[in-house]
Design an enzyme around this catalytic site. Structure first.
Site, PDB file in Angstrom:
ATOM      1  N   ASP A   1       0.659  -1.349  -0.129  1.00 22.61           N
ATOM      2  CA  ASP A   1       0.130  -0.063  -0.042  1.00 22.61           C
ATOM      3  C   ASP A   1       1.046   1.238  -0.045  1.00 22.61           C
ATOM      4  OD1 ASP A   1      -2.103   1.686   0.224  1.00 22.61           O
ATOM      5  OD2 ASP A   1      -3.114   0.450   1.603  1.00 22.61           O
TER       6      ASP A   1
ATOM      7  N   HIS B   1      -0.537   4.602   0.294  1.00 17.47           N
ATOM      8  CA  HIS B   1      -1.262   5.994   0.755  1.00 17.47           C
ATOM      9  C   HIS B   1      -0.846   6.164   1.805  1.00 17.47           C
ATOM     10  CE1 HIS B   1      -3.757   5.807  -3.074  1.00 17.47           C
ATOM     11  NE2 HIS B   1      -3.502   4.684  -2.960  1.00 17.47           N
TER      12      HIS B   1
ATOM     13  N   SER C   1      -4.749  -4.623   2.143  1.00 20.86           N
ATOM     14  CA  SER C   1      -4.071  -4.049   3.131  1.00 20.86           C
ATOM     15  C   SER C   1      -4.837  -4.870   4.480  1.00 20.86           C
ATOM     16  CB  SER C   1      -4.144  -2.768   3.477  1.00 20.86           C
ATOM     17  OG  SER C   1      -3.349  -2.022   2.274  1.00 20.86           O
TER      18      SER C   1
END
Length: 877
Positions: free
Chosen positions: A412, A414, A465
């Site tokens: 991930d 972000h 995630s």
């Protein structure tokens, strides 16, 4: 107010109540439910965390109206994300609402006014529906008005609910009755004090319960004088929230900031609310006349603060995010201190404590706090050379309330939300170890051991995630790491934490954190010897109830996949024309100014935890000042972005011949896009959709796209971070996200008008584009229409997205982070929908079609499975 109390206060929206809103009542009575739904949407957009729905009107069939309205808002994802309070004085209306509401509802209300037997019966029914209840301080004698009566009734009701009915304490919400003060009747003068005093005792003697109330009642005597009513509401909450009032029916837009109420008015209002003298009502009535028709005044900014002592100047700079004089003020403080470190431990930390208090009491907002952090870092950076010179003498420069490791999990990319949480925690004296993005489990745990951190925080945006977080929890259990584990990010939830992550370990607490505003309270409680036991026990009990509720009843009915397919959508309109080209094309050299016209700014403010629609948010009475400050800074950065071409956006678009093949879309390249079908049982005659339904059986086309704002934002953000400017670093990443979304909007318009050309005459403004008023859709893998992220692999390969610098991580997150991808579907009947939960028969078939192991498919589709894979495996064996 305490940080934890003010930050956990729940706003209950009051405008979807026919008894409290004339406009809503008119819409419902006239049958204009579409407009009524918009009222609910506005409530959520304006910050309501629960919406109160009341249909008690003489001209209405209350049960029918309640059912109709609740079914409509359940189909609106942006409304359905908040709980519903079913509000009625009629039990049949409440029960009608309970039968159709999704998720956990709140019943408003039950009481003992008809005796204990009916109270027990209604409470048991609420419990069977899994609903929380508002219990009015009302018994056979009447409504409680004094503090002793309020306390006696609530304690009696609590004993019945807990010991006889078996109600969970945290699902009990007492309403001890807020009555009007300053009515001219002497007996009414103490009503606010009675509520506040009763609230404190009820919370102490009924552990786990909540306290609510209808705020507008307290100011009823001053109806027509809005400035005075707003002041009364704010002052009342200022005293009631610390006493234990943790939710209320409140119009958040009608609250003033306590410190900004005109001083004389605030003093007189406080005299009334707290019943401080006999003449309080008369004095307020006389003074209130001058406020009729006013909207309040704006404080003027000046430089008089420069005349304050240096400690107060530093505090002012921190609170207001002013870096202009920070070096000279820090130097003045250093010259007066025995050691540079004392400046950090003294005036700087004192100033940040003020920031923390203001943020906790709702008087500052996230953008302002992040700017405060920038000032703090600038001051520490100035002091650093002096402290380095004294390193042997001083030892460490860190002043820490505890050490928190934060990481975005493997796969991930972000990190905007994680960065904001880190800044907020740092502002409250916690040392942050930020490992960045795409961090493998073994690196997280090794770093935690190396740094001897007190807490580990995991962040993630995409659904894969979630599995990685479960893996980290298991590894913490296996390796004996007992630190609290915090879970946060857009796809995470209390339910997933309770059902999947928390059971993976029993050697330490696992806590879901909803947003940055809650992080300080959570971390503070977990690191407090005094507060931790009760906090952890409460959280674990809450998660256990979530697990029990999921195990306690059958899942919602689903069609077998063959039946669902028999309900597929049948196309009626003609197939759209062929695109202007097939294959792929790359697009570069975009005009950033042109793209900026397509930006939807509302999500930008949401990323800073400022809720409200743009541009109205700039005039919001609660967050307006913070929003305006953020907007000024944003406009300044936008000038730099546009003037200096900070970003280099790129796009690749492809079109291919396509035909429907059952639930799949077969391309003339030999590739296949696999889709999933809704299996829920519907009673509205709508189809059970799959994306393949919008492709013709032969002679059709499908498009695909990938767009990115480019890697420049990450590089620029790193430069800002190196300069201790987290505020600008977060801002540039958030703006890059907006440009990526604007790119997707712009390219879709070009596709509709030119590259595919099926809507060549389209003429929509930006507001209509934001509302998706165009023909056709652009669904994306990983989103509700197609929740499987692995479909991006086919899309990226067909587009050869690497040509524009885009790649997929092991969890199918896109890099750079400011990127968007998806499909183009042109048929006018195509619509967005949510697949919802699916059964094992579809998953088995889907895995077979994709050539994927069943367990692998179940892992990627975990969030939407309507069954437990482990239980299904046992049954199959």
């Amino acid at each position: 107010m305490t940080t934890s109390a003010s930050q956990s206060f729940v706003n209950i929206g009051e405008r979807t109540n026919v008894t409290g809103s004339a406009r809503f009542r008119k819409l419902i009575v006239n049958g204009d439910y579409a407009s009524a739904v918009e009222v609910a949407r506005q409530q959520v957009e304006n910050g309501a965390q629960i919406i109160d729905v009341n249909m008690d009107e003489g001209m209405l069939d209350g049960a029918e109206a309640m059912t109709t309205f609740l079914n409509l808002i359940a189909a609106e994802p942006d409304i359905a994300r908040v709980p519903v309070m079913i509000d009625s004085s009629k039990w049949e209306v409440i029960e009608a609402g309970l039968k159709c509401v999704q998720g956990k509802a709140v019943v408003n209300s039950i009481s003992m006014k008809e005796g204990e037997d009916q109270f027990r019966e209604q409470a048991r029914k609420c419990l069977s529906y899994g609903a929380a209840v508002v219990v009015m301080a009302f018994d056979e004698v009447g409504q409680a008005d004094t503090a002793p009566r309020k306390i006696e009734i609530c304690q009696r009701a609590f004993k019945i609910l807990i010991e006889e009915v078996g109600f969970p304490a945290e699902d009990i919400i007492f309403d001890p009755n807020i009555f009007a003060v300053a009515t001219g009747i002497e007996e009414h003068n103490n009503y606010a004090v009675d509520f506040i005093e009763a609230t404190k005792v009820i919370r102490e003697t009924c552990p786990g319960c909540h306290i609510s109330g209808g705020l507008s009642n307290v100011s009823f005597s001053f109806r027509g004088n809005e400035p005075v009513r707003r002041a009364m509401h704010s002052v009342f909450l200022y005293h009631a929230i610390p006493a234990g009032m943790d939710m209320g029916i409140v119009n958040a837009g009608q609250l003033d900031i306590y410190d900004e109420i005109e001083p004389k008015l605030r003093e007189l209002v406080e005299d009334v609310i707290l019943n401080r003298n006999e003449d309080a009502t008369e004095a307020l009535v006389d003074y209130a006349e001058q406020f009729r028709g006013q909207k309040g005044k704006t404080a003027e900014k000046d430089m008089s603060w420069r005349e304050l002592p240096v400690n107060k100047r530093l505090e002012h700079a921190l609170v207001n995010g002013i870096t202009e004089f920070i070096d000279e003020d820090t130097e003045e403080a250093r010259a007066a201190a025995a050691r540079p470190l004392h400046v950090i431990e003294g005036p700087l930390m004192d100033g940040m404590n003020v920031v923390g208090d203001l943020f906790g009491s709702g008087k500052m907002f996230l953008p302002q706090v992040v700017k405060s952090a920038r000032v703090m870092k600038a001051a520490v950076a100035y002091l650093d050379p002096f402290m380095q010179a004294e390193k042997e003498e001083l030892g460490t420069v860190d002043v820490s309330n505890g050490k928190v490791l934060m990481a975005t999990v493997k796969g991930d990319v972000h990190d905007i939300g994680k960065n904001i949480v880190g800044v907020v925690l740092a502002c409250n004296g916690y040392e942050i170890v930020d490992m960045g993005v795409m961090v493998p489990c073994e690196d997280i745990l090794a770093k935690a051991e190396e740094e001897k951190v007190d807490i580990i925080g995991l962040s993630g945006l995409i659904t894969p995630s979630l599995d990685e977080m479960v893996y980290v929890a298991r590894e913490m259990q296996r390796t004996g790491m007992k630190q609290p584990l915090l879970i946060g990010g857009a796809t995470t939830s209390p339910a997933h934490t309770a059902v999947k992550i928390d059971p993976a370990r029993d050697n330490g607490p696992t806590i879901h954190v909803t947003d940055a505003s809650r992080a300080v309270g959570v971390v503070s409680a977990l690191l407090s010897d005094e507060d931790r036991p009760l906090f952890v026990e409460t959280a674990q009990a809450k998660y256990q109830r979530m697990r029990d509720s999921r195990a306690g009843g059958p899942p919602k009915p689903r069609h077998p996949i063959n039946v669902a397919r028999s309900h597929a959508h049948k196309l009626e309109a003609p197939t759209p024309p062929a695109p202007s080209f097939t294959g792929t094309q790359v697009f570069e050299d975009f005009d950033l100014s042109e793209l900026a016209r397509y930006i939807d700014w509302t999500p930008y403010f949401s990323s800073w935890n400022l809720a409200g629609r743009f541009p109205q948010i700039l005039e919001d009475e609660i967050v307006g000042e913070a929003a305006r400050d953020l907007w000024r800074d944003t406009e300044n950065m936008m000038q730099q972005i546009l003037g200096q071409d900070w970003f280099k956006p790129k796009a690749v678009v492809g079109f291919w011949g396509a035909e429907r093949n059952g639930d799949d879309i077969k391309l003339d390249t030999g590739d296949t896009f696999h889709t999933l079908r809704q299996q829920m049982v519907k009673d509205n005659q709508r189809a059970n959709f799959a994306l393949s339904d919008f492709i013709a059986d032969a002679g059709d086309h499908i498009g695909g796209f990938a767009v990115t704002a480019g890697p420049e934002a990450e590089e620029i953000a790193k430069k800002f971070e190196a300069e201790a400017d987290d505020y600008s670093a977060i801002m540039v990443k958030a703006l890059a996200d907006r440009f990526a979304e604007a790119m997707a909007e712009y390219m879709h318009e070009q596709v509709r008008k030119t590259h595919w050309g099926y809507a060549a005459d389209e003429a929509l403004d930006n507001a209509e584009l934001i509302k998706e008023a165009y023909s056709g859709i652009r669904p994306a893998p990983g989103y509700p229409c197609q929740p499987d992220h692995t479909e991006k692999e086919t899309l990226f390969r067909l587009l050869d997205a690497g040509r524009i610098g885009m790649e997929l991580t092991s969890s199918f997150a896109m890099t750079p982070a400011a990127s968007v991808s998806g499909l183009y579907m042109a048929h006018p009947e195509s619509v967005y929908f949510a697949v919802g939960r699916i059964e094992r028969d579809q998953v088995e078939d889907y895995a077979r079609r994709k050539g994927m192991e069943l367990r692998t498919a179940e892992r990627w589709l975990g969030p939407i499975l309507n069954y437990d894979p482990s239980e299904a495996e046992v049954e199959a064996a």
